[in-house]
Structures are given as structure tokens and as C-alpha cells.
Design an enzyme around this catalytic site. Structure first.
Site, mmCIF file in Angstrom:
data_model
loop_
_atom_site.group_PDB
_atom_site.id
_atom_site.type_symbol
_atom_site.label_atom_id
_atom_site.label_comp_id
_atom_site.label_asym_id
_atom_site.label_seq_id
_atom_site.Cartn_x
_atom_site.Cartn_y
_atom_site.Cartn_z
ATOM 1 N N ILE A 129 0.823 -1.213 0.000
ATOM 2 C CA ILE A 129 0.000 0.000 0.000
ATOM 3 C C ILE A 129 0.863 1.272 0.000
ATOM 4 O O ILE A 129 0.393 2.334 -0.399
ATOM 5 C CB ILE A 129 -0.959 -0.020 1.231
ATOM 6 C CG1 ILE A 129 -2.165 0.866 0.982
ATOM 7 C CG2 ILE A 129 -0.244 0.353 2.516
ATOM 8 C CD1 ILE A 129 -3.297 0.643 1.980
ATOM 9 N N HIS A 132 5.684 -12.187 5.937
ATOM 10 C CA HIS A 132 5.578 -11.729 4.554
ATOM 11 C C HIS A 132 6.963 -11.487 3.985
ATOM 12 O O HIS A 132 7.893 -11.118 4.706
ATOM 13 C CB HIS A 132 4.743 -10.456 4.431
ATOM 14 C CG HIS A 132 5.137 -9.368 5.386
ATOM 15 N ND1 HIS A 132 4.778 -9.395 6.729
ATOM 16 C CD2 HIS A 132 5.863 -8.233 5.225
ATOM 17 C CE1 HIS A 132 5.254 -8.325 7.326
ATOM 18 N NE2 HIS A 132 5.934 -7.601 6.443
ATOM 19 N N GLY A 190 12.051 -3.667 12.434
ATOM 20 C CA GLY A 190 10.951 -2.753 12.130
ATOM 21 C C GLY A 190 9.715 -3.456 11.594
ATOM 22 O O GLY A 190 8.860 -2.819 10.979
ATOM 23 N N HIS A 231 8.860 -9.171 1.171
ATOM 24 C CA HIS A 231 8.779 -8.028 0.263
ATOM 25 C C HIS A 231 9.528 -8.393 -1.022
ATOM 26 O O HIS A 231 10.638 -8.933 -0.957
ATOM 27 C CB HIS A 231 9.481 -6.810 0.867
ATOM 28 C CG HIS A 231 8.881 -6.294 2.142
ATOM 29 N ND1 HIS A 231 8.094 -5.167 2.194
ATOM 30 C CD2 HIS A 231 8.973 -6.748 3.418
ATOM 31 C CE1 HIS A 231 7.728 -4.935 3.449
ATOM 32 N NE2 HIS A 231 8.259 -5.884 4.204
ATOM 33 N N ASN A 275 11.245 -9.025 7.284
ATOM 34 C CA ASN A 275 11.552 -8.478 8.600
ATOM 35 C C ASN A 275 11.051 -9.420 9.678
ATOM 36 O O ASN A 275 9.958 -9.993 9.567
ATOM 37 C CB ASN A 275 10.883 -7.105 8.768
ATOM 38 C CG ASN A 275 11.534 -6.042 7.916
ATOM 39 O OD1 ASN A 275 12.764 -5.984 7.821
ATOM 40 N ND2 ASN A 275 10.737 -5.214 7.274
HETATM 41 P P1 AMP Z 1 6.947 -4.882 7.569
HETATM 42 O O1 AMP Z 1 7.487 -3.592 8.076
HETATM 43 O O2 AMP Z 1 8.010 -5.807 7.025
HETATM 44 O O3 AMP Z 1 6.030 -5.558 8.573
HETATM 45 O O4 AMP Z 1 6.080 -4.515 6.294
HETATM 46 C C1 AMP Z 1 4.700 -4.291 6.332
HETATM 47 C C2 AMP Z 1 4.312 -3.731 4.998
HETATM 48 O O5 AMP Z 1 2.911 -3.867 4.854
HETATM 49 C C3 AMP Z 1 4.637 -2.243 4.818
HETATM 50 O O6 AMP Z 1 5.489 -2.087 3.682
HETATM 51 C C4 AMP Z 1 3.259 -1.594 4.612
HETATM 52 O O7 AMP Z 1 3.285 -0.545 3.678
HETATM 53 C C5 AMP Z 1 2.435 -2.774 4.119
HETATM 54 N N1 AMP Z 1 1.007 -2.682 4.343
HETATM 55 C C6 AMP Z 1 0.372 -2.356 5.495
HETATM 56 N N2 AMP Z 1 -0.960 -2.412 5.335
HETATM 57 C C7 AMP Z 1 -1.178 -2.791 4.047
HETATM 58 C C8 AMP Z 1 -2.340 -3.034 3.267
HETATM 59 N N3 AMP Z 1 -3.594 -2.892 3.768
HETATM 60 N N4 AMP Z 1 -2.177 -3.418 1.972
HETATM 61 C C9 AMP Z 1 -0.944 -3.561 1.452
HETATM 62 N N5 AMP Z 1 0.193 -3.357 2.139
HETATM 63 C C10 AMP Z 1 0.082 -2.971 3.421
#
Ligand code: AMP
Length: 120
Positions: free
Chosen positions: A34, A104, A97, A106, A91
Site C-alpha cells: 500500500i 511476509h 521494524g 517483500h 523483517n
Molecule cells: P513490515 O514492516 O516488514 O512488517 O512490512 C509491512 C508492509 O505492509 C509495509 O510495507 C506496509 O506498507 C504494508 N502494508 C500495510 N498495510 C497494508 C495493506 N492494507 N495493503 C498492502 N500493504 C500494506
């Protein structure tokens, strides 16, 4: 840390909030981040309830791990970044962070990605 079934990715998996889906199979769902941090920034999440990389790699079944890894590779190929190159990143925990407590990966690509770690 126990799994919080109200985390945002659990809600996406249940279809309670939308996502820009790029891939789905029995083991994984992939969708655009997002708040993208590169021209291409896609997240790949397992279908199962795993808090982080340690939880997933340590406790998921062989089939789940293999299926998930193959989904990551397919997503990168389908995004068209395999030849030019891309970066995958996961992460785990506070120092990294990690914001969302559902494991997940990235997938970053579509541009030169610079240094592996940006100094604070
Ligand atoms: P992390 O910091 O590795 O936990 O990454 C979480 C990621 O999820 C971040 O890059 C956010 O921008 C992404 N994120 C959070 N909410 C959403 C959402 N509803 N849809 C898509 N990505 C999201």
C-alpha cells in the site's frame, strides 16, 4: 509471540479488506504494498497463520514452505523483474521494524535498488 488473527494481512486473507492482488494459490497470496518503496513493491504472504520468518521457517510444513517459496519465484517472474534483478526481504521482530505480525516477503524491483541496508 502468538498469532493475532486481527492483523491487517489476516483480514486481507479473509477478504475483509481489499488488496491489489497479483497472485494467489493454495499456499500464498501476493499483492501490491500500500506504500511502495520501489517502482515495484509486492508482498507475498503464506495462507497459514505465521507471525514471522522464524515462525514460518521453523514450524510450517515442508509443503507450505516449498509452495510459498515457489510462489515468491513465480511472482517475481510474472512481474517481469527476474532478468533485470530484484530483492526479496523479510523483517522479523522489533529491530527489523516489522510492522505486520503475519509473515511476509517483500519483493522490490523495477529500478536500481541501492545499498542493502541504509544507515540510520
Ligand atoms: P513490515 O514492516 O516488514 O512488517 O512490512 C509491512 C508492509 O505492509 C509495509 O510495507 C506496509 O506498507 C504494508 N502494508 C500495510 N498495510 C497494508 C495493506 N492494507 N495493503 C498492502 N500493504 C500494506
Amino acid at each position: 509471540m502468538s498469532y493475532d488473527s486481527n492483523n491487517v494481512f489476516a483480514k486481507i486473507l479473509r477478504g475483509e479488506i481489499p488488496c491489489k492482488k497479483v497472485h494467489e494459490d493454495d499456499f500464498a497470496l501476493a499483492f501490491h504494498d500500500i506504500a511502495p518503496q520501489a517502482k515495484i513493491h509486492v508482498l507475498v504472504i503464506p495462507k497459514g497463520a505465521y507471525v514471522s520468518s522464524a515462525d514460518f521457517f521453523g514450524t510450517a510444513s515442508d509443503a507450505e514452505i516449498a509452495g510459498f517459496c515457489r510462489a515468491v519465484a513465480k511472482v517475481a517472474k510474472d512481474l517481469g523483474v527476474e532478468e533485470a534483478g530484484y530483492r526479496i526481504l523479510a523483517n522479523h521482530g522489533a529491530d527489523s521494524g516489522q510492522e505486520v505480525p503475519h509473515f511476509h516477503i517483500h519483493v522490490f524491483g523495477g529500478q536500481r535498488l541501492g545499498r542493502l541496508i541504509t544507515p540510520n
